[in-house]
Design a protein around this motif. Structure first.
Motif, PDB file in Angstrom:
ATOM      1  N   GLU A  58       0.854  -1.185   0.000  1.00  0.00           N
ATOM      2  CA  GLU A  58       0.000   0.000   0.000  1.00  0.00           C
ATOM      3  C   GLU A  58       0.893   1.239   0.000  1.00  0.00           C
ATOM      4  OE1 GLU A  58      -3.637   1.943   2.667  1.00  0.00           O
ATOM      5  OE2 GLU A  58      -2.825  -0.034   3.153  1.00  0.00           O
ATOM      6  N   ASN A  59       0.501   2.228  -0.765  1.00  0.00           N
ATOM      7  CA  ASN A  59       1.303   3.441  -0.956  1.00  0.00           C
ATOM      8  C   ASN A  59       2.632   3.134  -1.653  1.00  0.00           C
ATOM      9  OD1 ASN A  59      -0.629   5.063   0.441  1.00  0.00           O
ATOM     10  ND2 ASN A  59       0.239   4.359   2.379  1.00  0.00           N
ATOM     11  N   GLY A  60       2.620   2.058  -2.465  1.00  0.00           N
ATOM     12  CA  GLY A  60       3.819   1.722  -3.234  1.00  0.00           C
ATOM     13  C   GLY A  60       4.133   2.788  -4.263  1.00  0.00           C
ATOM     14  N   LEU A  61       5.387   2.809  -4.680  1.00  0.00           N
ATOM     15  CA  LEU A  61       5.806   3.788  -5.680  1.00  0.00           C
ATOM     16  C   LEU A  61       5.018   3.588  -6.976  1.00  0.00           C
ATOM     17  CD1 LEU A  61       9.682   3.490  -5.273  1.00  0.00           C
ATOM     18  CD2 LEU A  61       8.269   5.412  -4.546  1.00  0.00           C
ATOM     19  N   PRO A  62       4.492   4.656  -7.571  1.00  0.00           N
ATOM     20  CA  PRO A  62       3.826   4.508  -8.872  1.00  0.00           C
ATOM     21  C   PRO A  62       4.852   4.205  -9.958  1.00  0.00           C
ATOM     22  CG  PRO A  62       3.943   6.824  -8.254  1.00  0.00           C
ATOM     23  CD  PRO A  62       4.448   6.046  -7.074  1.00  0.00           C
ATOM     24  N   VAL A  63       4.512   3.268 -10.832  1.00  0.00           N
ATOM     25  CA  VAL A  63       5.401   2.856 -11.922  1.00  0.00           C
ATOM     26  C   VAL A  63       4.662   3.056 -13.238  1.00  0.00           C
ATOM     27  CG1 VAL A  63       6.697   0.950 -12.950  1.00  0.00           C
ATOM     28  CG2 VAL A  63       6.541   1.155 -10.446  1.00  0.00           C
ATOM     29  N   MET A  64       5.254   3.814 -14.155  1.00  0.00           N
ATOM     30  CA  MET A  64       4.661   4.025 -15.468  1.00  0.00           C
ATOM     31  C   MET A  64       5.114   2.909 -16.413  1.00  0.00           C
ATOM     32  SD  MET A  64       2.663   5.799 -17.354  1.00  0.00           S
ATOM     33  CE  MET A  64       2.415   7.255 -16.313  1.00  0.00           C
ATOM     34  N   VAL A  65       4.144   2.360 -17.159  1.00  0.00           N
ATOM     35  CA  VAL A  65       4.422   1.276 -18.101  1.00  0.00           C
ATOM     36  C   VAL A  65       4.081   1.737 -19.506  1.00  0.00           C
ATOM     37  CG1 VAL A  65       3.882  -1.089 -18.773  1.00  0.00           C
ATOM     38  CG2 VAL A  65       3.963  -0.481 -16.353  1.00  0.00           C
ATOM     39  N   HIS A  66       5.000   1.467 -20.440  1.00  0.00           N
ATOM     40  CA  HIS A  66       4.771   1.721 -21.859  1.00  0.00           C
ATOM     41  C   HIS A  66       4.575   0.382 -22.572  1.00  0.00           C
ATOM     42  CE1 HIS A  66       7.235   5.731 -21.624  1.00  0.00           C
ATOM     43  NE2 HIS A  66       6.113   5.774 -20.926  1.00  0.00           N
ATOM     44  N   LEU A  67       3.581   0.330 -23.439  1.00  0.00           N
ATOM     45  CA  LEU A  67       3.269  -0.910 -24.159  1.00  0.00           C
ATOM     46  C   LEU A  67       3.329  -0.662 -25.660  1.00  0.00           C
ATOM     47  CD1 LEU A  67       2.295  -3.886 -23.694  1.00  0.00           C
ATOM     48  CD2 LEU A  67      -0.028  -3.039 -24.080  1.00  0.00           C
ATOM     49  N   TYR A  68       4.041  -1.551 -26.366  1.00  0.00           N
ATOM     50  CA  TYR A  68       4.195  -1.453 -27.808  1.00  0.00           C
ATOM     51  C   TYR A  68       3.765  -2.778 -28.446  1.00  0.00           C
ATOM     52  CZ  TYR A  68       7.441   2.348 -26.576  1.00  0.00           C
ATOM     53  OH  TYR A  68       8.015   3.486 -26.057  1.00  0.00           O
ATOM     54  N   GLU A 136      -0.333   3.389 -15.414  1.00  0.00           N
ATOM     55  CA  GLU A 136       0.399   3.653 -14.182  1.00  0.00           C
ATOM     56  C   GLU A 136       0.043   2.587 -13.157  1.00  0.00           C
ATOM     57  OE1 GLU A 136       1.728   7.561 -11.767  1.00  0.00           O
ATOM     58  OE2 GLU A 136      -0.434   7.250 -11.863  1.00  0.00           O
ATOM     59  N   ILE A 137       1.062   1.910 -12.669  1.00  0.00           N
ATOM     60  CA  ILE A 137       0.852   0.934 -11.602  1.00  0.00           C
ATOM     61  C   ILE A 137       0.854   1.678 -10.280  1.00  0.00           C
ATOM     62  CG2 ILE A 137       1.780  -1.117 -10.472  1.00  0.00           C
ATOM     63  CD1 ILE A 137       3.061  -1.896 -13.117  1.00  0.00           C
ATOM     64  N   VAL A 138      -0.245   1.619  -9.565  1.00  0.00           N
ATOM     65  CA  VAL A 138      -0.407   2.308  -8.289  1.00  0.00           C
ATOM     66  C   VAL A 138      -0.718   1.270  -7.220  1.00  0.00           C
ATOM     67  CG1 VAL A 138      -1.704   4.059  -7.019  1.00  0.00           C
ATOM     68  CG2 VAL A 138      -1.227   4.387  -9.456  1.00  0.00           C
ATOM     69  N   ASP A 139      -0.003   1.341  -6.098  1.00  0.00           N
ATOM     70  CA  ASP A 139      -0.164   0.345  -5.026  1.00  0.00           C
ATOM     71  C   ASP A 139      -0.002  -1.065  -5.559  1.00  0.00           C
ATOM     72  OD1 ASP A 139      -0.640   2.473  -3.351  1.00  0.00           O
ATOM     73  OD2 ASP A 139      -2.814   2.272  -3.408  1.00  0.00           O
ATOM     74  N   GLY A 140       0.892  -1.233  -6.518  1.00  0.00           N
ATOM     75  CA  GLY A 140       1.211  -2.557  -7.046  1.00  0.00           C
ATOM     76  C   GLY A 140       0.270  -3.087  -8.102  1.00  0.00           C
ATOM     77  N   ALA A 161       8.485  -1.125 -18.421  1.00  0.00           N
ATOM     78  CA  ALA A 161       8.215  -0.373 -17.190  1.00  0.00           C
ATOM     79  C   ALA A 161       9.348   0.627 -16.986  1.00  0.00           C
ATOM     80  CB  ALA A 161       8.103  -1.321 -16.003  1.00  0.00           C
ATOM     81  N   GLN A 162       8.996   1.854 -16.668  1.00  0.00           N
ATOM     82  CA  GLN A 162       9.974   2.934 -16.580  1.00  0.00           C
ATOM     83  C   GLN A 162      10.659   2.953 -15.209  1.00  0.00           C
ATOM     84  OE1 GLN A 162      10.457   4.814 -19.596  1.00  0.00           O
ATOM     85  NE2 GLN A 162       9.253   2.985 -20.097  1.00  0.00           N
ATOM     86  N   PRO A 163      11.933   3.367 -15.160  1.00  0.00           N
ATOM     87  CA  PRO A 163      12.642   3.429 -13.880  1.00  0.00           C
ATOM     88  C   PRO A 163      11.935   4.356 -12.892  1.00  0.00           C
ATOM     89  CG  PRO A 163      14.154   3.713 -15.727  1.00  0.00           C
ATOM     90  CD  PRO A 163      12.766   3.796 -16.294  1.00  0.00           C
ATOM     91  N   VAL A 164      12.085   4.045 -11.610  1.00  0.00           N
ATOM     92  CA  VAL A 164      11.471   4.843 -10.561  1.00  0.00           C
ATOM     93  C   VAL A 164      12.423   4.873  -9.373  1.00  0.00           C
ATOM     94  CG1 VAL A 164      10.232   2.885  -9.539  1.00  0.00           C
ATOM     95  CG2 VAL A 164       9.320   5.201  -9.270  1.00  0.00           C
ATOM     96  N   GLU A 165      12.337   5.934  -8.575  1.00  0.00           N
ATOM     97  CA  GLU A 165      13.236   6.100  -7.436  1.00  0.00           C
ATOM     98  C   GLU A 165      12.467   6.405  -6.160  1.00  0.00           C
ATOM     99  OE1 GLU A 165      15.929   9.231  -8.480  1.00  0.00           O
ATOM    100  OE2 GLU A 165      17.343   7.875  -9.463  1.00  0.00           O
TER     101      GLU A 165
END
Length: 350
Positions: A58-68, A136-140, A161-165
């Motif tokens: 819960e409250n995990g880092l949001p991860v943006m995903v690109h799909l081609y 966008e992956i939110v809370d996993g 999936a794009q890098p996140v910090e």
């Protein structure tokens, strides 16, 4: 002794490789019904299986995903690579149930270099393609569906999936190829097409790094000769509490003796770089020169935790006690090469 923790790489085994069950030989699709090439699909991302709670909880880092979409598929499960991915996916003509995960991963990496080219150090380059879909992956959790502008039809897709910090860690993700629809013949024996596919991602975790600055001030200096110098020696330990196989564990990342020497009054500094963000440093002045004193309560300093891309400071100040006395120092260093301890002797690192 210096100790460094190996970078963790891991994550769940995604369902992204279930396209290996598409064909026992090129163009053969077991006894399953033909693929409905006009039927829209969905792709759901689930990070709950990863060991990194910063991504999955819960409250995990949001991860943006690109799909081609990198290949189309016909009703018999035969793929045809889309431009400009023909060279990267040349192996599609020979896929079968013996195609290894390593071969698929190599194709995914080559396709990723076309979709979003990067240098060897992962710096983005010009020429990136425009993703067909994003999520966008939110809370996993995250999901991609088709829309009026771009239906998500059967085919082979590249997931980036794009890098996140976070303040302490950076996360990168392996590129994945996923087939829509999927087939779980090898997992369940059911030879049916799954148009609503769920997959995980494979993250890699690395410590973000900062540095420790040791600042030393002396209020007076009376040299006896041109070559006179006064040495101050510090024991440095850097530890960090983090997730491990047995839960939260304290790991020692750095342990060594360093020194600063003076030939005049004033302030000198020494930097220790490449320390993991979030770690706690403890710096102890273990030798203060024969003519200088420091209060006991000021000889041990714990500065703020290490900050990524920044510097924290441990400051010491000594008072001259009068009557310069010469002195020198030798420090024993012990380092472990993975099998044995090695001993060297010399001046402390400055």
């Amino acid at each position: 002794m210096k100790m460094a923790r190996k970078i963790k790489a891991g994550g769940t085994l995604a369902l992204a490789l279930m396209f290996a069950a598409l064909s026992a030989a090129p163009g053969t699709v077991y006894g399953a019904a033909a693929i409905d090439t006009k039927k829209e699909c969905t792709l759901t991302f689930d990070m709950s299986g990863t060991e990194f709670t910063e991504l999955s909880g819960e409250n995990g880092l949001p991860v943006m995903v690109h799909l081609y979409q990198v290949a189309s598929v016909d009703e018999n499960g035969r793929f045809t690579a889309e431009a400009p991915y023909q060279n990267a996916l040349s192996g599609l003509d020979t896929i079968n149930d013996q195609t290894s995960a390593e071969e698929w991963q190599l194709m995914a990496e080559e396709a990723a270099q076309i979709a979003e080219p990067k240098t060897e150090d992962k710096t983005p380059m010009e020429g990136a393609q425009t993703p067909g879909w994003t999520a966008e992956i939110v809370d996993g959790k995250g999901r991609i569906e088709g829309n009026e502008a771009a239906a998500l039809l059967p085919g082979l897709y590249l997931v980036l999936a794009q890098p996140v910090e976070s303040p302490a860690f950076s996360y990168t993700f392996q590129p994945n190829l996923v087939a829509l629809p999927g087939n779980q013949y090898y997992e369940t024996g059911a030879d049916t097409w799954i148009y609503d596919v769920t997959m995980g991602l494979k993250p890699r975790q690395e410590n973000r790094l900062g540095s420790l600055l040791i600042s030393k001030t002396i209020d007076a200096y009376e040299p006896q000769g041109a070559a006179d110098r006064t040495l101050f020696v510090f024991q440095v330990e850097v530890k960090k509490t983090e997730e491990g196989a047995a839960g939260m564990e304290e790991r020692l990342y750095y342990s060594d003796v360093v020194a600063i020497d003076f030939d005049a009054a004033g302030t000198k500094t020494l930097e220790i770089p490449n320390l993991p963000a979030g770690a706690q440093a403890t710096v102890t002045e273990v030798y203060s020169g024969a003519s200088y004193t420091i209060p006991v309560q000021e000889a041990i300093v714990q500065p703020d935790p290490i900050v990524a891309d920044s510097q924290v400071t441990a400051s010491f100040q000594n008072q001259y006690s009068g009557g310069l006395k010469g002195g020198s120092g030798v420090v024993n260093h012990f380092e472990h090469d993975g099998s044995t301890w090695n001993w060297t002797q010399g001046m402390p690192r400055q």
